[in-house]
Design an enzyme around this catalytic site. Structure first.
Site, short mmCIF file in Angstrom:
data_model
loop_
_atom_site.label_atom_id
_atom_site.label_comp_id
_atom_site.label_asym_id
_atom_site.label_seq_id
_atom_site.Cartn_x
_atom_site.Cartn_y
_atom_site.Cartn_z
CB ALA A 298 -22.98 -54.19 -16.61
CE1 TYR A 299 -14.58 -52.82 -16.44
CE2 TYR A 299 -14.20 -53.57 -18.67
CZ TYR A 299 -13.73 -53.01 -17.51
OH TYR A 299 -12.42 -52.61 -17.42
CB SER A 300 -19.25 -52.61 -22.70
OG SER A 300 -18.40 -53.71 -22.95
CB ALA B 290 -19.12 -48.72 -16.55
CD GLN B 291 -14.13 -49.37 -18.57
OE1 GLN B 291 -14.46 -48.49 -17.76
NE2 GLN B 291 -12.91 -49.83 -18.62
#
Length: 303
Positions: free
Chosen positions: A159-161, A163-164
């Site tokens: 999820a973080y990746s 977004a990045q």
């Protein structure tokens, strides 16, 4: 490209800069560093007490805080109105605020995934839209903070990746759209740095697994916990500091010809090189050890 651009050298550190996510960690260090260099800093924090603590650490009288939630449009507009009222224009906007929602993607519900994107992507676009008139007025710059995971997606931080990656694309599109208007856009991409975020990430990871049925969570649990522990150890051992990050942001705001991207830390640079040079199959092998202990239900419960 910009009225501030010069051939070589550095621009003077003066004018007003908005820094989001300045309550702690990298944002806090960035706000204090920019103030020390001569900028007037408007530090965005989530709580009044965070702002008061930051103000107590200010040594030069050029920093003030504003409580802002970047996912709340009214809050963002109030920040922009304050910046206009106090400064008229902005020399810089540093989009640093962010969260990390960890966990195997199968274990994250839609609300968790959406929240990751709302904060790290959608919220920042709202901040940029609100402050662009002030940036145009002062020929200012935008600095978007991503990470090495904006170029290579790591298991258990999907999820973080996501977004990045999205913030990298947002930055590329903005840079190309705003170049004719004299507003440069740079990315600062730090690697692992020891900040308070790591304890928050570990706690959130445990909640992610506990929030789904055991049959879904258990195949991942051992590998995920080992991954989170390794991440925390890597951050603790990292030689990259919040000060390194703050200096990179300062460079993005003062370089005569700002780069499109500033890597901060050997691990971030390595991740960028791997993503650029390796085919997907070899990149998959680089991350295979993270998920080596994950087993599907059929393997754990043979008939």
């Amino acid at each position: 490209m910009s009225g501030w651009t010069v051939r070589g050298g550095r621009l003077p550190a003066q004018g007003a800069v908005v820094v989001t996510g300045a309550s702690s960690g990298l944002g806090r260090e960035c706000a204090l560093e920019l103030e020390s260099r001569g900028f007037q800093v408007l530090a965005g924090v989530r709580r009044q007490e965070d702002g008061e603590k930051l103000l107590a650490e200010s040594l030069h009288g050029r920093l003030r805080h504003v409580v802002v939630d970047i996912t709340d449009e009214a809050s963002v507009l109030a920040c922009a109105e304050l910046a206009e009222r106090e400064h008229g224009g902005l020399r810089g906007l540093v989009n640093n605020a962010g969260i990390c929602v960890p966990g195997p993607l199968e274990c994250l519900d839609s609300d968790q995934f959406r929240h990751q994107l709302d904060v790290n992507v959608v919220g920042h676009l709202g901040v940029i839209r609100a402050h662009l008139p002030l940036l145009r007025r002062a020929r200012g710059r935008i600095v978007n903070v991503t990470s090495g995971l904006g170029k290579a997606a790591v298991p258990f931080l999907g999820a973080y990746s996501t977004a990045q990656f999205a913030k990298e694309a947002l930055s590329d599109a903005l840079r190309r759209e705003l170049a004719p208007q004299g507003v440069p856009v740079s990315i600062v991409a730090p690697g692992a740095i020891l900040t308070p975020i790591w304890s928050k990430v570990s706690e959130a990871g445990e909640r992610a697994l506990d929030g789904v049925p055991a049959a879904v969570a258990e195949p991942y649990r051992t590998a995920f916990r080992a991954f989170m522990e390794g991440n925390a150890q890597g951050a603790a051992a990292s030689r990259t500091t919040p000060e390194d990050f703050a200096r990179a942001v300062a460079r993005a705001l003062t370089d005569g010809r700002p780069r499109t991207r500033y890597w901060v830390g050997a691990d971030a640079r390595r991740m960028g090189r791997l993503a650029r040079l390796l085919p997907d199959t070899l990149l998959d092998r680089q991350f295979a050890g993270i998920t080596a202990s994950v087993r599907g239900p059929a393997e754990r419960h043979p008939r």
